[in-house]
Design a protein around this motif. Sequence first.
Motif, PDB file in Angstrom:
ATOM      1  N   ASP A   6     151.175   5.085  16.980  1.00  0.00           N
ATOM      2  CA  ASP A   6     152.530   4.590  17.238  1.00  0.00           C
ATOM      3  C   ASP A   6     152.482   3.250  17.964  1.00  0.00           C
ATOM      4  O   ASP A   6     153.297   2.963  18.844  1.00  0.00           O
ATOM      5  CB  ASP A   6     153.326   5.623  18.050  1.00  0.00           C
ATOM      6  CG  ASP A   6     154.827   5.348  18.021  1.00  0.00           C
ATOM      7  OD1 ASP A   6     155.290   4.645  17.100  1.00  0.00           O
ATOM      8  OD2 ASP A   6     155.536   5.826  18.926  1.00  0.00           O
ATOM      9  N   GLY A 322     156.611  14.585  11.395  1.00  0.00           N
ATOM     10  CA  GLY A 322     156.158  14.101  12.695  1.00  0.00           C
ATOM     11  C   GLY A 322     155.834  15.238  13.645  1.00  0.00           C
ATOM     12  O   GLY A 322     154.831  15.185  14.377  1.00  0.00           O
ATOM     13  N   ARG A 334     155.748   8.007  14.555  1.00  0.00           N
ATOM     14  CA  ARG A 334     157.184   7.861  14.835  1.00  0.00           C
ATOM     15  C   ARG A 334     157.973   8.262  13.597  1.00  0.00           C
ATOM     16  O   ARG A 334     157.674   7.831  12.491  1.00  0.00           O
ATOM     17  CB  ARG A 334     157.476   6.404  15.202  1.00  0.00           C
ATOM     18  CG  ARG A 334     158.956   6.068  15.391  1.00  0.00           C
ATOM     19  CD  ARG A 334     159.443   6.351  16.788  1.00  0.00           C
ATOM     20  NE  ARG A 334     160.868   5.983  16.906  1.00  0.00           N
ATOM     21  CZ  ARG A 334     161.304   4.775  17.249  1.00  0.00           C
ATOM     22  NH1 ARG A 334     160.432   3.813  17.500  1.00  0.00           N
ATOM     23  NH2 ARG A 334     162.594   4.526  17.345  1.00  0.00           N
ATOM     24  N   ALA A 335     159.017   9.066  13.797  1.00  0.00           N
ATOM     25  CA  ALA A 335     159.890   9.473  12.696  1.00  0.00           C
ATOM     26  C   ALA A 335     161.332   9.158  13.044  1.00  0.00           C
ATOM     27  O   ALA A 335     161.758   9.322  14.191  1.00  0.00           O
ATOM     28  CB  ALA A 335     159.733  10.967  12.428  1.00  0.00           C
ATOM     29  N   VAL A 355     158.801   8.390   8.127  1.00  0.00           N
ATOM     30  CA  VAL A 355     157.662   8.493   9.041  1.00  0.00           C
ATOM     31  C   VAL A 355     156.991   7.128   9.104  1.00  0.00           C
ATOM     32  O   VAL A 355     156.801   6.477   8.088  1.00  0.00           O
ATOM     33  CB  VAL A 355     156.643   9.548   8.553  1.00  0.00           C
ATOM     34  CG1 VAL A 355     155.480   9.664   9.535  1.00  0.00           C
ATOM     35  CG2 VAL A 355     157.321  10.891   8.359  1.00  0.00           C
TER      36      VAL A 355
END
Length: 384
Positions: A6, A322, A334-335, A355
């Motif tokens: 991320d 996620g 990260r979603a 995603v």
Amino acid sequence: MQIYLDNAATSYPKPVAVADSVYNFMINNGTTSGRGSYKKAMESDRLIYETRKLIADLFNFNNTKKVIFTSNVTESLNLAINGILNEGDHVVTSSIEHNAVWRCLKTLERDKGISITKVKASKEGYTNPEDVEKSIRENTKLIIFTHASNVLGTIQPIREIGKIAKNHNIPFLVDAAQTAGAYPIDIQKDNINLLAFTGHKSLLGPMGTGGLVVNWDKNIQPLKAGGTGGDSAYEYQPDYYPNRLETGTLNVSGLVGLRESIKFINKESIETIHNKEKELVKYALNKLDKIDGLKIYGPKDSEKIVSVISFNIKDLRPEDVGFELDNKYSIMVRAGLHCAPNAHELIGTKATGCVRIGIGYFNKKEDIDILANSLIEIIKTYEI
């Protein structure tokens, strides 16, 4: 084993020297900058100046006084946008902007009656510079573009757009949130008037650090007013830089950490960092593209994107993917909409999100292998 993917949100891990420098400053100095003439305060002044100089040199800029420190890129963008645009002005921007730009513009549209032209982009997120020029009006007072999309990763042709802005004598503001520290930026060659950056992403520094590089001689109204440590009897914000746009106590400990992170980047070199991340992105695109039921958004070309890849899996909600990656495989992604609804509108995912993986300098190919294998297992589990 935990895998962090991320980095588009914030880079992790940081170089050890960054944390050490913050700790050492807070323990052994801890004073403010620009607020005292005793030895420790003068040392803080020196450290802040060195950080300004490192930032200026990194972006090929020669005026350290016009490197303005803020708390993050959002504040930098608000500073520039609110400081330049007035009632009735027109602004040109991209169709993939982060809310740090878009919400600011929409607020000014509502409150000051500015008008906004959102230049169309291709489905891959690429903007044709000719379309930017066609959008310019007599009352266009600012052109704003993200350097690279935080959803699609698509790198924008900022040098060409900057040249157009220069030819029309319009200031050009670039959001370098996803590129500063991991992609070469040259304020002079790229025709950038205002460069907004954040310290906590690819610059590898602490959160709460950022800035605005002002390569422009015309007026910018301050976003805030207050103490600057000098001219205290004067009742208004000073008209000289950096104090004109920089007020209140600086995050000296954070900026000391940013100083150390830029020194790390200089030692490694932007070219080395960029090439490694590009290699990892190419590897990841190849791995993910082979997974049945997985759809990648944006260019599938590591030469055209920064280290951001967004995707969805057929019949699965991105937040469920996620969650599964985190809960079962200790993989952090990260979603959602990534604070960039315009980019999701462009690719047709505004209702669902997607995603996103953000690859960083400290990731390895093994991380991508584990991610790909985990996604295959998730797909099998849900019998897609």
